[in-house]
Design an enzyme around this catalytic site. Structure first.
Site, mmCIF file in Angstrom:
data_model
loop_
_atom_site.group_PDB
_atom_site.id
_atom_site.type_symbol
_atom_site.label_atom_id
_atom_site.label_comp_id
_atom_site.label_asym_id
_atom_site.label_seq_id
_atom_site.Cartn_x
_atom_site.Cartn_y
_atom_site.Cartn_z
ATOM 1 N N ASP A 21 0.770 -0.678 0.268
ATOM 2 C CA ASP A 21 0.215 -0.049 -0.405
ATOM 3 C C ASP A 21 0.814 1.564 0.105
ATOM 4 O O ASP A 21 2.330 1.038 0.721
ATOM 5 C CB ASP A 21 -1.013 -0.299 1.234
ATOM 6 C CG ASP A 21 -2.609 0.840 1.431
ATOM 7 O OD1 ASP A 21 -2.316 1.415 -0.007
ATOM 8 O OD2 ASP A 21 -2.571 1.125 2.616
ATOM 9 N N ASN A 69 -10.626 -2.738 -5.790
ATOM 10 C CA ASN A 69 -9.829 -2.024 -6.339
ATOM 11 C C ASN A 69 -10.490 -1.452 -8.307
ATOM 12 O O ASN A 69 -9.973 -0.311 -8.383
ATOM 13 C CB ASN A 69 -8.311 -2.412 -7.140
ATOM 14 C CG ASN A 69 -7.739 -2.304 -5.647
ATOM 15 O OD1 ASN A 69 -6.732 -2.717 -5.308
ATOM 16 N ND2 ASN A 69 -8.634 -1.264 -4.890
#
Length: 243
Positions: A21, A69
């Protein structure tokens, strides 16, 4: 022979899973578009894979793209899919040369045919490699994985291949995408966020977690080594009490 999910090396984790991330924030801090950060993050993967054999990590699972996503902008999603195709094309020969065994987990139905083809070719090329077992989670979500596994299990019950009375907590893992892998010992999330984001929900029941502030493009082999050494000092009892 099935892999014992609770066996572990004397020092350090055997299976490390990473939620990579912070790519977008890393790029924005430099006044660049988010995709610039994703490209920088992709380059970081090679360094991490390379160090695994030297620190005793046999299995490495990385979270590349989640089922959630798809909610990102069309430009970013398209750019990520292009990046995945380019990464596989560019890295295939080198991964194979280094003896890395590559697997992909996640639902491939929503991915474009070219990408799915490249994924299959890489898996087939490296299937007999004895080195680091690299698993890439692509269009993956833990809840989605469990739902798909449950459907397959239910179909086997309906077909008479499995009796309802025989279904227990040892049964479902055989239907998961990760059925050939040991459960992760250590899960790392970069970028300072302290959540698991639907990643390996079933498999990580007894994993140790490390939430670190480092953004993924800045993550180094040295930091992975430090985290694995820290893991080796933990007392892992799996619910038992040592006497």
């Amino acid at each position: 022979m099935p892999i014992d999910p609770y066996s572990e090396p004397a020092v350090g984790p055997r299976h490390v899973a990473i939620i990579m991330d912070g790519n977008g924030r890393w790029a924005q801090a430099r006044g660049r578009p988010r995709l610039f950060g994703h490209h920088a993050g992709a380059k970081r993967v090679r360094e991490v894979v390379d160090v695994c054999p030297t620190i005793g990590v046999k299995y490495l699972t990385i979270f590349a793209f989640s089922t959630e996503n798809w909610k990102r902008t069309q430009v970013e999603v398209a750019g990520l899919m292009s990046l995945f195709r380019r990464y596989i094309t560019k890295e295939t020969r080198e991964l194979h040369r280094r003896g890395v065994r590559v697997r992909f987990i996640g639902d491939r139905l929503r991915l474009d045919a070219k990408l799915v083809g490249l994924m299959g070719e890489l898996e087939d090329l490296t299937k007999d490699n004895p080195g680091v077992q690299l698993t890439i989670a692509l269009n993956y979500g833990g809840r989605d994985e469990v739902a798909r596994a449950t459907k397959r299990l239910a179909q086997d019950v309906a077909d008479g291949k499995l009796l309802p009375k025989d279904v227990d907590e040892e049964t479902l893992p055989r239907y998961l995408d990760t059925h050939v892998l040991p459960d992760p010992d250590l899960v790392i999330r970069t970028s300072g966020e302290a959540r698991i984001s639907n990643f390996l929900l079933w498999q990580s029941a007894y994993a140790e977690y490390e939430f670190i502030d480092t953004l993924w493009p800045d993550f180094t082999a040295a930091e992975l080594t430090r985290l694995c050494q820290s893991y080796g000092s933990r007392d892992r009892r799996f619910g038992a009490v040592k006497t």
